[in-house]
Write a protein that holds these residues in place. Sequence first.
Motif, PDB file in Angstrom:
ATOM      1  N   ALA A  58      16.960   5.801   2.798  1.00  0.00           N
ATOM      2  CA  ALA A  58      17.631   6.598   1.430  1.00  0.00           C
ATOM      3  C   ALA A  58      18.131   7.730   1.799  1.00  0.00           C
ATOM      4  O   ALA A  58      18.550   8.478   0.869  1.00  0.00           O
ATOM      5  CB  ALA A  58      16.443   6.641   0.219  1.00  0.00           C
ATOM      6  N   GLY A  59      18.398   8.185   3.154  1.00  0.00           N
ATOM      7  CA  GLY A  59      19.068   9.463   3.471  1.00  0.00           C
ATOM      8  C   GLY A  59      18.269  10.419   3.672  1.00  0.00           C
ATOM      9  O   GLY A  59      18.862  11.711   3.456  1.00  0.00           O
ATOM     10  N   LEU A  60      17.136  10.580   4.139  1.00  0.00           N
ATOM     11  CA  LEU A  60      16.171  11.629   4.563  1.00  0.00           C
ATOM     12  C   LEU A  60      16.059  11.618   6.130  1.00  0.00           C
ATOM     13  O   LEU A  60      15.705  10.437   6.657  1.00  0.00           O
ATOM     14  CB  LEU A  60      15.116  11.458   3.718  1.00  0.00           C
ATOM     15  N   CYS A  61      16.218  12.639   6.618  1.00  0.00           N
ATOM     16  CA  CYS A  61      16.076  12.813   8.133  1.00  0.00           C
ATOM     17  C   CYS A  61      15.068  13.837   8.637  1.00  0.00           C
ATOM     18  O   CYS A  61      14.882  14.885   8.010  1.00  0.00           O
ATOM     19  CB  CYS A  61      17.304  13.154   9.032  1.00  0.00           C
ATOM     20  N   PHE A  62      14.053  13.541   9.419  1.00  0.00           N
ATOM     21  CA  PHE A  62      13.090  14.247   9.595  1.00  0.00           C
ATOM     22  C   PHE A  62      12.758  14.612  10.994  1.00  0.00           C
ATOM     23  O   PHE A  62      12.824  13.724  11.803  1.00  0.00           O
ATOM     24  CB  PHE A  62      11.574  13.852   8.934  1.00  0.00           C
ATOM     25  N   VAL A  87      19.102  14.794   3.037  1.00  0.00           N
ATOM     26  CA  VAL A  87      18.020  15.539   3.101  1.00  0.00           C
ATOM     27  C   VAL A  87      17.718  15.580   4.663  1.00  0.00           C
ATOM     28  O   VAL A  87      17.496  14.654   5.171  1.00  0.00           O
ATOM     29  CB  VAL A  87      16.857  15.208   2.129  1.00  0.00           C
ATOM     30  N   ILE A  88      17.805  16.902   5.107  1.00  0.00           N
ATOM     31  CA  ILE A  88      17.136  17.003   6.510  1.00  0.00           C
ATOM     32  C   ILE A  88      16.137  18.130   6.579  1.00  0.00           C
ATOM     33  O   ILE A  88      16.057  19.192   6.006  1.00  0.00           O
ATOM     34  CB  ILE A  88      18.403  17.748   7.241  1.00  0.00           C
ATOM     35  N   LEU A  89      14.991  17.684   7.352  1.00  0.00           N
ATOM     36  CA  LEU A  89      13.689  18.428   7.334  1.00  0.00           C
ATOM     37  C   LEU A  89      13.473  18.521   8.727  1.00  0.00           C
ATOM     38  O   LEU A  89      13.610  17.482   9.690  1.00  0.00           O
ATOM     39  CB  LEU A  89      12.623  17.588   6.631  1.00  0.00           C
TER      40      LEU A  89
END
Length: 223
Positions: free
Chosen positions: A75-79, A146-148
């Motif tokens: 869903a567009g989150l990169c960790f 979202v980038i963590l």
Amino acid sequence: MELRAARVRYGPLEALHGVTLAAPAHTVTVLLGRNGSGRTTTLRALAGTVPLTGGAVVRDGVDITRHTAHARAAAGLCFVPDRQAVFATLSVAENLELASPEQDFEAALDAYPELRPLLGRRAGTLSGGEQRMVAVSRALLSRARVILVDEPTQGMSPQVARRTYALLRGLDACVALAEQRLPPGLRTVGAGGAAVVVYELGRGTVVFAGEAAECATPYGTSG
């Protein structure tokens, strides 16, 4: 992204004691704290790589607590974790291909020209700082909303670290970073790019929340 009264337990030990925080869109949110403070666990709770034992994870007003890490990534989150953030047996080019299947690496190579002569090298043979460049490059190429990133500049030279913070601050995304101390490039008011907010954690609770300029020291309020 939000955590609402989030609790995380590792066996008999509770690492987060009801943490509530918000990482707004188009903002860099910095999670500060010494080792054992809960900053890494907080980032992992947002990413979904550790389950909550209480509370909720909310994205854009929707409760995603039960969504797996894989679903959050889709869903567009990169960790980007602090360890094992690259595929060691693959080449640098192959690592970048995973984030950009069309093989358009120019944005990453413009950001980190140091990687150009290393494209054919196995990522596991690179230095720690070079591996962080590859890992952050993959986040840049992912175009995630979202980038963590846990300790994004670990092992980098001061010059490359400054460039990295400027890159992260310039992204049109929700960016959250876990750091032991507040980097000068994120502390400076009027430096351009996204606003910076800070949450300092101590022993699994939030002990300070505010703008970067309000931190008493580069290490946070208790440093």
